[in-house]
Motif scaffolding. Sequence first.
Motif, short mmCIF file in Angstrom:
data_model
loop_
_atom_site.label_atom_id
_atom_site.label_comp_id
_atom_site.label_asym_id
_atom_site.label_seq_id
_atom_site.Cartn_x
_atom_site.Cartn_y
_atom_site.Cartn_z
N CYS A 180 0.85 -1.19 0.00
CA CYS A 180 0.00 0.00 0.00
C CYS A 180 0.88 1.25 0.00
CB CYS A 180 -0.91 -0.02 1.23
SG CYS A 180 -1.84 1.51 1.43
N HIS B 133 -6.86 3.08 2.89
CA HIS B 133 -6.54 2.79 1.49
C HIS B 133 -6.32 1.30 1.24
CE1 HIS B 133 -6.27 7.02 0.39
NE2 HIS B 133 -5.84 7.18 1.62
N CYS B 134 -6.12 0.56 2.28
CA CYS B 134 -5.93 -0.88 2.10
C CYS B 134 -6.78 -1.67 3.09
CB CYS B 134 -4.46 -1.24 2.27
SG CYS B 134 -3.82 -0.84 3.90
N GLY C 279 -2.45 -3.55 4.48
CA GLY C 279 -1.12 -3.13 4.05
C GLY C 279 -0.80 -3.50 2.61
#
Length: 105
Positions: free
Chosen positions: A6, A37-38, A42
């Motif tokens: 990520c 965002h992930c 990660g």
Amino acid sequence: MSAIECRYCRGRGWTGPVHVNRGSGTGEWLDRMECAHCGGTGQWDADHLARYEKGQAHRRERVGRGESLREAAARLGVTPAQLSSFETGRRSLAPGSKDKEGRDG
Ligand SMILES: [Zn+2]
């Protein structure tokens, strides 16, 4: 299929310290917050990376034109939040929700 680190949390699955807005001008600092965002994994898949790169290209172009996020969103018929999510690769941009992908998150 290979996973990609990520770009936001660099594979940690969390970001921080971050300031969380609680509305009305109040908020608090968190040492760690799950990476939006992930989803805390990660990792991105190839799809996510492609969205991210598309979004970044869009952002560079927009900034190059001197257009604000708000202006661009109004022009595209989406909310600034939707456009922001698109530019950071979190979501694809689907004005009018005609996108056939119904996936969430
Ligand atoms: Zn992340």
